[in-house]
Design a protein around this motif. Structure first.
Motif, short mmCIF file in Angstrom:
data_model
loop_
_atom_site.label_atom_id
_atom_site.label_comp_id
_atom_site.label_asym_id
_atom_site.label_seq_id
_atom_site.Cartn_x
_atom_site.Cartn_y
_atom_site.Cartn_z
N LEU A 1 0.90 -1.22 0.03
CA LEU A 1 0.03 0.04 0.15
C LEU A 1 0.70 1.25 -0.24
N THR A 2 1.94 1.23 0.84
CA THR A 2 2.85 2.35 0.85
C THR A 2 3.46 2.69 -0.46
N LYS A 3 3.82 1.79 -0.93
CA LYS A 3 4.48 1.73 -2.59
C LYS A 3 3.52 2.47 -3.45
N ILE A 4 2.03 2.07 -3.47
CA ILE A 4 0.99 2.48 -4.31
C ILE A 4 1.01 3.77 -3.93
N ILE A 5 0.64 4.20 -2.77
CA ILE A 5 0.56 5.70 -2.32
C ILE A 5 1.74 6.58 -2.87
N ASP A 6 2.98 6.06 -2.64
CA ASP A 6 4.10 6.94 -3.07
C ASP A 6 3.84 7.31 -4.39
N ASP A 7 3.72 6.08 -5.59
CA ASP A 7 3.62 6.23 -6.77
C ASP A 7 2.57 7.18 -7.34
N SER A 8 1.39 7.28 -6.61
CA SER A 8 0.33 7.98 -6.93
C SER A 8 0.84 9.61 -6.54
N ARG B 1 -3.48 -4.28 -7.86
CA ARG B 1 -2.55 -3.18 -7.77
C ARG B 1 -3.00 -1.91 -8.56
N GLU B 2 -3.54 -2.11 -9.86
CA GLU B 2 -3.77 -1.14 -10.72
C GLU B 2 -5.14 -0.42 -10.40
N GLN B 3 -6.21 -1.26 -9.86
CA GLN B 3 -7.18 -0.55 -9.24
C GLN B 3 -7.00 0.05 -8.21
N LEU B 4 -6.11 -0.20 -7.21
CA LEU B 4 -5.92 0.66 -6.08
C LEU B 4 -5.25 1.73 -6.08
N HIS B 5 -4.19 1.91 -7.29
CA HIS B 5 -3.63 2.92 -7.64
C HIS B 5 -4.67 4.18 -8.35
N ARG B 6 -5.45 3.41 -8.81
CA ARG B 6 -6.55 4.43 -9.48
C ARG B 6 -7.16 4.88 -8.64
N VAL B 7 -7.56 4.32 -7.47
CA VAL B 7 -8.48 5.05 -6.42
C VAL B 7 -7.54 6.24 -5.75
N PHE B 8 -6.18 5.89 -5.76
CA PHE B 8 -5.59 7.23 -4.93
C PHE B 8 -5.31 8.28 -5.79
N GLU C 1 -2.68 23.07 -0.21
CA GLU C 1 -1.88 22.05 0.62
C GLU C 1 -2.87 20.65 0.56
N ILE C 2 -1.80 19.52 0.53
CA ILE C 2 -2.61 18.35 0.38
C ILE C 2 -1.83 17.52 1.30
N VAL C 3 -2.58 16.69 2.38
CA VAL C 3 -1.62 15.78 3.19
C VAL C 3 -2.06 14.55 3.08
N VAL C 4 -1.32 13.64 2.60
CA VAL C 4 -1.68 12.05 2.93
C VAL C 4 -1.17 11.55 3.82
N SER C 5 -2.16 10.73 4.71
CA SER C 5 -1.68 10.20 5.87
C SER C 5 -2.10 8.77 5.91
N ILE C 6 -1.09 7.78 6.43
CA ILE C 6 -1.42 6.11 6.71
C ILE C 6 -1.42 5.87 8.01
N SER C 7 -2.53 5.60 8.74
CA SER C 7 -2.53 4.85 9.97
C SER C 7 -2.73 3.56 10.03
N ILE C 8 -2.78 3.01 11.29
CA ILE C 8 -3.45 1.40 11.47
C ILE C 8 -4.57 1.82 12.28
N MET C 9 -5.63 1.04 11.90
CA MET C 9 -6.91 1.19 12.71
C MET C 9 -7.32 -0.07 13.20
N GLU C 10 -7.56 -0.22 14.27
CA GLU C 10 -8.06 -1.50 15.12
C GLU C 10 -7.12 -2.63 14.66
N SER C 11 -5.80 -2.35 14.68
CA SER C 11 -4.74 -3.43 14.66
C SER C 11 -5.19 -4.28 13.16
N LYS C 12 -6.05 -3.89 12.19
CA LYS C 12 -6.32 -5.01 11.05
C LYS C 12 -6.50 -4.14 9.80
#
Ligand code: ADP
Length: 210
Positions: free
Chosen positions: A64-71, A99-106, A124-135
């Motif tokens: 996920l991190t890489k797909i978001i970085d690429d987007s 992968r391609e579909q998720l890339h399209r979302v971001f 200003e745009i900020v993209v954050s990633i966090s963990i929710m409910e451990s899953k």
């Protein structure tokens, strides 16, 4: 665009038949506009075919991190807009997805944020990633693009809803399908006149990342 294409061509044929003065200039003008309209049709066809293809996909464990970085990288060239990354780029969070579909979302979320900001103000745009409910991974895209009017909030994820002159209104509808198929969710919070935050929640996988 089919109606204007047809009308333009009929007009051109009439002008040519009548040997109307200046018809060659008209030909040049019309051909440029016809090419634009054909390109628009081609985009619409592509969007619809993506929409139709959606339920199938090549699902695997992806970073996920890489797909978001690429987007984000795709949108780094807007002089008035900064995109902040509020996550650890080395956190290899994995999700089970196409992968391609998720890339399209971001890409669609970032494109919408950029369009909401426009060219004339400092964005200003900020993209954050966090963990929710451990899953789950929770990815949020926050913008200062002026927000969403209360009267259209309920229509945002409907196919064909758009407030843009050249928009097709399929981006969010497609994104919702992509995210829900893999057990995720997508929603937004907005303050009209201020900005918008879109969030995507995706189940994490413990499998190896391919
Ligand atoms: P399109 O971009 O073709 O209009 P979407 O489905 O991606 O299609 O978006 C639908 C509508 O949602 C947009 O036309 C816009 O009005 C609204 N929208 C989406 N994202 C944002 C945002 N970040 N800020 C303000 N409005 C937004």
């Amino acid at each position: 665009p089919l109606t204007p294409i047809k009308l333009n061509l009929q007009h051109l044929v009439r002008a040519r038949k009548a040997n109307q003065p200046g018809w060659e200039d008209m030909f040049d003008r019309f051909s440029d506009s016809l090419i634009d309209q054909i390109n628009a049709l081609s985009n619409i066809a592509t969007e619809f075919s993506n929409f139709a293809k959606m339920p199938t996909g090549n699902f695997q464990s992806v970073s996920l991190t890489k797909i978001i970085d690429d987007s984000i990288t795709l949108f780094s060239a807007y002089p008035n807009i900064s995109i902040g990354r509020n996550y650890d780029p080395n956190s290899n969070l994995a999700v089970h997805a196409d992968r391609e579909q998720l890339h399209r979302v971001f890409v669609n979320l970032l494109k919408n944020a950029i369009q909401a900001i426009g060219r004339d103000k400092k964005g200003e745009i900020v993209v954050s990633i966090s963990i929710m409910e451990s899953k789950y991974a929770l990815v949020c895209v926050v913008d200062n693009g002026g927000g969403i009017a209360p009267e259209v909030e309920s229509k945002l994820f409907s196919p064909n809803f758009t407030t843009k002159s050249g928009g097709m209104g399929l981006g969010l509808a497609i994104s919702k399908g992509i995210v829900e198929v893999i057990g995720g969710d997508i929603w937004f919070e907005t303050e009209y006149g201020v900005g918008t935050k879109f969030c995507v929640k995706l189940p994490l996988t413990s499998q190896d990342i391919s």
